[in-house]
Structure formats: structure tokens, C-alpha cells
Design a protein around this motif. Structure first.
Motif, PDB file in Angstrom:
ATOM      1  N   ASN A 291      21.372  23.419  -2.699  1.00 61.13           N
ATOM      2  CA  ASN A 291      20.249  24.086  -2.039  1.00 61.13           C
ATOM      3  C   ASN A 291      19.161  23.090  -1.654  1.00 61.13           C
ATOM      4  OD1 ASN A 291      21.626  26.470  -2.461  1.00 61.13           O
ATOM      5  ND2 ASN A 291      20.483  27.021  -4.292  1.00 61.13           N
ATOM      6  N   ARG A 292      18.981  22.087  -2.494  1.00 58.05           N
ATOM      7  CA  ARG A 292      18.011  21.043  -2.193  1.00 58.05           C
ATOM      8  C   ARG A 292      18.422  20.266  -0.941  1.00 58.05           C
ATOM      9  NH1 ARG A 292      17.618  15.814  -5.941  1.00 58.05           N
ATOM     10  NH2 ARG A 292      16.199  14.567  -4.676  1.00 58.05           N
ATOM     11  N   ILE A 293      19.712  19.992  -0.814  1.00 61.42           N
ATOM     12  CA  ILE A 293      20.207  19.295   0.375  1.00 61.42           C
ATOM     13  C   ILE A 293      19.954  20.132   1.620  1.00 61.42           C
ATOM     14  CG2 ILE A 293      22.294  18.493   1.563  1.00 61.42           C
ATOM     15  CD1 ILE A 293      23.386  17.702  -1.217  1.00 61.42           C
ATOM     16  N   VAL A 294      20.283  21.421   1.542  1.00 59.14           N
ATOM     17  CA  VAL A 294      20.085  22.311   2.693  1.00 59.14           C
ATOM     18  C   VAL A 294      18.618  22.319   3.116  1.00 59.14           C
ATOM     19  CG1 VAL A 294      20.125  24.728   3.431  1.00 59.14           C
ATOM     20  CG2 VAL A 294      22.086  23.767   2.207  1.00 59.14           C
ATOM     21  N   THR A 295      17.723  22.470   2.150  1.00 61.11           N
ATOM     22  CA  THR A 295      16.285  22.522   2.450  1.00 61.11           C
ATOM     23  C   THR A 295      15.799  21.223   3.102  1.00 61.11           C
ATOM     24  OG1 THR A 295      15.866  24.072   0.639  1.00 61.11           O
ATOM     25  CG2 THR A 295      13.990  22.801   1.453  1.00 61.11           C
ATOM     26  N   ARG A 296      16.199  20.101   2.515  1.00 57.13           N
ATOM     27  CA  ARG A 296      15.711  18.818   3.029  1.00 57.13           C
ATOM     28  C   ARG A 296      16.312  18.491   4.393  1.00 57.13           C
ATOM     29  NH1 ARG A 296      11.696  16.089   4.236  1.00 57.13           N
ATOM     30  NH2 ARG A 296      11.897  13.810   4.174  1.00 57.13           N
ATOM     31  N   LEU A 297      17.566  18.820   4.607  1.00 51.70           N
ATOM     32  CA  LEU A 297      18.168  18.555   5.914  1.00 51.70           C
ATOM     33  C   LEU A 297      17.439  19.324   7.016  1.00 51.70           C
ATOM     34  CD1 LEU A 297      22.018  18.460   5.216  1.00 51.70           C
ATOM     35  CD2 LEU A 297      20.413  16.562   5.384  1.00 51.70           C
ATOM     36  N   ARG A 298      17.032  20.533   6.714  1.00 52.66           N
ATOM     37  CA  ARG A 298      16.254  21.305   7.700  1.00 52.66           C
ATOM     38  C   ARG A 298      14.924  20.626   7.981  1.00 52.66           C
ATOM     39  NH1 ARG A 298      17.712  27.108   5.005  1.00 52.66           N
ATOM     40  NH2 ARG A 298      19.677  27.480   6.132  1.00 52.66           N
ATOM     41  N   LEU A 300      14.379  17.556   7.897  1.00 53.21           N
ATOM     42  CA  LEU A 300      14.680  16.355   8.674  1.00 53.21           C
ATOM     43  C   LEU A 300      15.104  16.671  10.104  1.00 53.21           C
ATOM     44  CD1 LEU A 300      16.640  14.313   5.968  1.00 53.21           C
ATOM     45  CD2 LEU A 300      14.313  13.858   6.818  1.00 53.21           C
ATOM     46  N   GLY A 301      15.117  17.959  10.444  1.00 55.83           N
ATOM     47  CA  GLY A 301      15.463  18.359  11.800  1.00 55.83           C
ATOM     48  C   GLY A 301      16.947  18.541  12.043  1.00 55.83           C
ATOM     49  N   LEU A 302      17.732  18.549  10.991  1.00 55.63           N
ATOM     50  CA  LEU A 302      19.172  18.751  11.117  1.00 55.63           C
ATOM     51  C   LEU A 302      19.507  20.230  10.891  1.00 55.63           C
ATOM     52  CD1 LEU A 302      20.314  15.545   9.209  1.00 55.63           C
ATOM     53  CD2 LEU A 302      20.203  15.894  11.684  1.00 55.63           C
ATOM     54  N   LYS A 303      20.782  20.565  11.061  1.00 60.89           N
ATOM     55  CA  LYS A 303      21.179  21.975  10.996  1.00 60.89           C
ATOM     56  C   LYS A 303      22.302  22.163   9.974  1.00 60.89           C
ATOM     57  CE  LYS A 303      20.071  22.557  15.893  1.00 60.89           C
ATOM     58  NZ  LYS A 303      20.627  22.837  17.261  1.00 60.89           N
ATOM     59  N   PRO A 304      21.941  22.349   8.704  1.00 60.63           N
ATOM     60  CA  PRO A 304      22.963  22.595   7.688  1.00 60.63           C
ATOM     61  C   PRO A 304      23.447  24.040   7.731  1.00 60.63           C
ATOM     62  CG  PRO A 304      20.802  22.651   6.688  1.00 60.63           C
ATOM     63  CD  PRO A 304      20.585  22.277   8.132  1.00 60.63           C
ATOM     64  N   ALA A 305      24.738  24.234   7.473  1.00 56.39           N
ATOM     65  CA  ALA A 305      25.276  25.591   7.371  1.00 56.39           C
ATOM     66  C   ALA A 305      24.899  26.166   6.011  1.00 56.39           C
ATOM     67  CB  ALA A 305      26.790  25.565   7.526  1.00 56.39           C
ATOM     68  N   PHE A 311      29.285  21.752  -1.495  1.00 56.65           N
ATOM     69  CA  PHE A 311      29.058  20.763  -0.441  1.00 56.65           C
ATOM     70  C   PHE A 311      28.248  21.403   0.682  1.00 56.65           C
ATOM     71  CE2 PHE A 311      33.142  22.813   0.371  1.00 56.65           C
ATOM     72  CZ  PHE A 311      33.026  23.223   1.696  1.00 56.65           C
ATOM     73  N   VAL A 312      27.753  20.552   1.571  1.00 56.19           N
ATOM     74  CA  VAL A 312      26.964  21.018   2.708  1.00 56.19           C
ATOM     75  C   VAL A 312      27.527  20.394   3.980  1.00 56.19           C
ATOM     76  CG1 VAL A 312      24.674  21.122   3.776  1.00 56.19           C
ATOM     77  CG2 VAL A 312      24.894  21.272   1.277  1.00 56.19           C
ATOM     78  N   PHE A 313      27.780  21.226   4.952  1.00 50.81           N
ATOM     79  CA  PHE A 313      28.268  20.835   6.274  1.00 50.81           C
ATOM     80  C   PHE A 313      27.083  20.922   7.224  1.00 50.81           C
ATOM     81  CE2 PHE A 313      30.543  22.228  10.265  1.00 50.81           C
ATOM     82  CZ  PHE A 313      31.344  21.113  10.431  1.00 50.81           C
ATOM     83  N   PHE A 314      26.781  19.827   7.916  1.00 46.20           N
ATOM     84  CA  PHE A 314      25.569  19.849   8.742  1.00 46.20           C
ATOM     85  C   PHE A 314      25.795  19.181  10.086  1.00 46.20           C
ATOM     86  CE2 PHE A 314      25.428  16.015   6.169  1.00 46.20           C
ATOM     87  CZ  PHE A 314      24.899  15.032   6.990  1.00 46.20           C
ATOM     88  N   ALA A 340      32.547  16.663  16.166  1.00 45.54           N
ATOM     89  CA  ALA A 340      31.439  15.952  16.810  1.00 45.54           C
ATOM     90  C   ALA A 340      30.080  16.420  16.287  1.00 45.54           C
ATOM     91  CB  ALA A 340      31.512  16.144  18.322  1.00 45.54           C
ATOM     92  N   GLY A 341      29.233  15.450  15.948  1.00 44.97           N
ATOM     93  CA  GLY A 341      27.865  15.741  15.531  1.00 44.97           C
ATOM     94  C   GLY A 341      27.721  16.238  14.116  1.00 44.97           C
ATOM     95  N   HIS A 342      28.834  16.332  13.360  1.00 39.78           N
ATOM     96  CA  HIS A 342      28.806  16.914  12.021  1.00 39.78           C
ATOM     97  C   HIS A 342      29.256  15.917  10.963  1.00 39.78           C
ATOM     98  CE1 HIS A 342      28.905  20.549  14.513  1.00 39.78           C
ATOM     99  NE2 HIS A 342      28.526  21.242  13.458  1.00 39.78           N
ATOM    100  N   LEU A 343      28.703  16.064   9.769  1.00 42.71           N
ATOM    101  CA  LEU A 343      29.184  15.409   8.570  1.00 42.71           C
ATOM    102  C   LEU A 343      29.173  16.432   7.429  1.00 42.71           C
ATOM    103  CD1 LEU A 343      27.377  11.928   8.620  1.00 42.71           C
ATOM    104  CD2 LEU A 343      29.792  12.379   9.110  1.00 42.71           C
ATOM    105  N   ARG A 344      29.890  16.099   6.352  1.00 44.07           N
ATOM    106  CA  ARG A 344      29.910  16.964   5.171  1.00 44.07           C
ATOM    107  C   ARG A 344      29.612  16.113   3.947  1.00 44.07           C
ATOM    108  NH1 ARG A 344      35.594  18.762   3.225  1.00 44.07           N
ATOM    109  NH2 ARG A 344      35.264  16.871   2.002  1.00 44.07           N
ATOM    110  N   VAL A 345      28.755  16.623   3.076  1.00 45.50           N
ATOM    111  CA  VAL A 345      28.384  15.869   1.882  1.00 45.50           C
ATOM    112  C   VAL A 345      28.544  16.746   0.647  1.00 45.50           C
ATOM    113  CG1 VAL A 345      25.934  16.483   2.155  1.00 45.50           C
ATOM    114  CG2 VAL A 345      26.577  14.493   0.763  1.00 45.50           C
TER     115      VAL A 345
END
Length: 376
Positions: A291-298, A300-305, A311-314, A340-345
Motif C-alpha cells: 500500500n505504501r508503494i501504491v501511495t508513493r507511486l501516485r 510520483l505521478g505514476l499509475k499503479p494498479a 506486488f505492484v504493477f505500475f 510497454a510503459g509498465h514495470l512490476r515490483v
């Protein structure tokens, strides 16, 4: 063509396997590996000691074959799952991949097909290849979601013998509503097929009550696949299992290899299940990191699912391969699924999560994709 590839081509392998690539995520020796959805928390010492004690008990009997029916393990797995399940409802094998392979062997094969909805777990088509089962790639919406209407329409159109629904889905991390599973099951049953719901990440779900285990009563063609690799931090043991009508377990007995679960595997899994409170204690910490990853990615202007997994796909990256290389240079390995444009962590420990988020922020700042608040 390399010498090794040429040697492979010279072998009399099946024509439908020529040109195929084996499954494999990069195995690179770096300080932080967050690419294969392992539970990165260390095994508690008391569980290590319990496993050692159980293995010691069976070591004197390793000259004998293991319990072919692994009754004690099935009973323990049924107790863990709950929902009124008994040992007769449960089957296990060397990882959920072997569970799926056995199901494909008995319900798939030449002249039969299996359908799943991509992007999803990349082993499904490889397991189909290995069992000479046609793989049908169903479609998801542009945001990778799957509605009941779309799934049912595609099942009716293609008439597969097996349907696999991955929930939470890998690589997107999103879970399916039970209505989707119910309606797909009805369509599959009409076609005289089998529905497998792959719940490898079920313990990390935001709503555990959404599990397909609740749908098993009265649905004899439904199989719910699970694994101990993730929540139990047991990836190195290789223990997967499923819950279904007892007839499904009887069916896979027709294709299982003799004594396929070793005495050591059974003893190790039993010790873990009997210490599940300690092993599952890290699940909430992993969910917090996710949940922390999802919040921080948002931020940072990214789009996490939205994720129901570990894991988080963004998306939102202009060059995912460049970002992957930057993180790797920082000693952090994440997963490039080729989208394209995606990574998973993987959501690791809090320390690993901090390192990943800081490295990714540094990358975005270096490319001008993100301006820190202090620079606004």
C-alpha cells in the motif's frame, strides 16, 4: 545461431516446441531482488528449528518411499483452508505449477484447449505447450480489467475445455469479483469444461472473503489453486495445492508420477503449516509495504494498479527498460513483463521498499519526469 541453440535444433524434439523459449525471470545477484514476488522476509528461527526437527524424523526412513497419498499433509491443508473442506477435497504437488500441469494433463491434451485472459501468468501457455493443449489468449480491457460479460462472451465464442482465471491476477495484481467467477463457471459447466481459479496470492487480498473457496459447494467443475510459496515464504520448498470436489483429485491421480511428493517436502510443509501463525505474521507488513508503494507511486505521478497481491504493477514510465536498468545499477531488481510503459515490483521488507522508492524517485528526477516538492 549459437552453438547451444543449433544443438537444440538438431534434436528430434516435437515440432510444436521448436522456437519456444523456456520460462525464466532474470536471476541476477544484486542486494535487493523484487522481481519474482517472493516473500523477502526471513524465515523465523523457531520455524527453521521445527522444520529441521521434522526432517530429522523422516531422515531415518529415506530408504523407503514417501506416503503416496500424503494424507497427513492434505488434512493439515484442509484445516488451514477451512470452509468445511476435508482431506478428500485437497491435492498437492511440487509447486502450483505442477498442480496446474497435472490438471492440464488430465483435462487438456491433444485436440483440447485452455483459455486464460492476457496479460496473465506467463506459465499458462507454457504448460499448455508441454501438455499439447491449445492455448487461447482471451482479451482484457485496456486497463487490464475483466468483466463477467466480456469473459463469458469469449468463453462461449471459443468453447475451451479448461478456463483459468488468475485472481489476484499476475502481473496486474487485481482481483476478480465473485460474480465474474460465478458467471464464467456457469458458462464453462454448460460446455462440459473445467474452471480453475488460480489464487496464488490470496492471502494478500484486500478482502479475503472474495476467495473462490466460498463457491466450491455445488460446483463440481471448479478448482481453486493455491501455493505456499508466497505468504508462507516457502518458494524454495515447492509446495502447491488445490481444493475441489474429491473427483477432481481422483482425476489427477491418473497422471501424477509415483510418490511425487518426497518425504522431505511433506515433513517441511507439515512443520510450516503447524507454525502458520508465525509464518503468516509478515503478511500484514507486506500488505503495508504494498500500500505504501501504491501511495508513493501516485505521488510520483505514476499509475499503479490497485493490488490484492504482494506486488505492484505500475505504468506511466516513458521508457520502462531504461528505468529497469537504472534500478538495477542501484542494486534493485524488478520485473519487466514486456508490457510497454509498465514495470512490476514485489513488496519486500520496509527497508527494501524504501530503497526501491528512493531509487525510482531519483530516476524520475534525473529524467525530468518528477520535480520534488522542495523544487516546486
Amino acid at each position: 545461431m549459437s552453438e547451444a541453440l543449433q544443438a537444440l535444433e538438431n534434436l528430434p524434439i516435437r515440432d510444436d516446441l521448436r522456437g519456444r523459449s523456456p520460462y525464466g525471470a532474470p536471476m541476477i545477484d544484486v542486494p535487493i531482488t523484487l522481481n519474482v514476488n517472493e516473500n523477502t522476509h526471513p524465515m523465523p528461527d523457531e520455524v527453521v528449528e521445527a522444520i529441521g526437527a521434522e526432517i530429522g524424523k523422516v531422515a531415518h526412513r529415506l530408504n523407503r518411499y514417501p506416503d503416496r497419498e500424503f494424507v497427513e499433509l492434505r488434512q493439515e491443508l484442509a484445516e488451514f483452508l477451512g470452509h468445511g473442506l476435508t482431506a478428500d477435497n485437497v491435492w498437492a504437488a511440487n509447486g502450483s505449477n505442477e498442480v496446474l500441469q497435472q490438471l492440464f494433463q488430465v483435462f487438456g491434451g491433444p485436440g483440447r484447449s485452455v483459455m486464460s485472459f492476457v496479460p496473465t501468468y506467463s506459465m499458462y501457455p507454457l504448460l499448455a505447450d508441454g501438455t499439447n493443449t491449445e492455448f487461447i489468449a482471451g482479451e482484457r480491457a485496456a486497463d487490464f480489467t475483466l468483466t463477467a460479460e466480456s469473459a463469458v462472451a469469449q468463453v462461449i465464442k471459443h468453447r475451451p475445455h479448461i478456463v483459468v482465471l488468475c485472481s489476484p491476477n499476475n502481473p496486474t495484481g487485481t482481483a476478480l469479483e465473485k460474480e465474474v467467477i460465478e458467471r464464467v463457471y456457469s458458462a464453462v459447466e454448460e460446455l462440459d469444461g473445467i474452471l480453475i481459479v488460480d489464487e496464488a496470492y490470496a492471502e494478500f487480498a484486500q478482502d479475503p472473503e472474495q476467495t473462490a473457496l466460498t463457491l466450491l459447494p455445488g460446483r463440481d467443475r471448479l478448482v481453486v489453486s493455491r501455493t505456499m510459496s508466497k505468504a508462507f515464504a516457502f518458494a524454495g520448498v515447492r509446495l502447491g495445492y488445490f481444493a475441489a470436489h474429491p473427483a477432481i483429485a481422483d482425476a489427477v491421480r491418473l497422471v501424477r508420477l509415483p510418490y511425487h511428493l518426497s518425504s522431505v517436502t511433506q515433513a517441511t510443509a507439515l512443520a510450516a503449516l503447524r507454525h502458520r501463525t508465525q509464518l503468516l505474521a509478515n503478511v500484514e507488513d507486506i500488505k503495508d509495504a504494498r500500500n505504501r508503494i501504491v501511495t508513493r507511486l501516485r505521488e510520483l505521478g505514476l499509475k499503479p494498479a490497485e493490488s490484492d497481491s504482494n506486488f505492484v504493477f505500475f505504468s506511466g514510465l516513458q521508457d520502462e527498460k531504461e528505468a529497469w536498468e537504472y534500478l538495477l545499477a542501484d542494486g534493485i531488481l524488478v520485473r519487466d513483463n514486456g508490457i510497454a510503459g509498465h514495470l512490476r515490483v514485489t513488496a519486500g521488507t520496509q527497508e527494501e521498499t524504501t530503497a526501491f522508492l528512493q531509487s525510482l524517485e531519483n530516476y524520475l528526477v534525473s529524467t525530468g519526469a518528477y520535480l520534488p516538492a522542495s523544487d516546486h
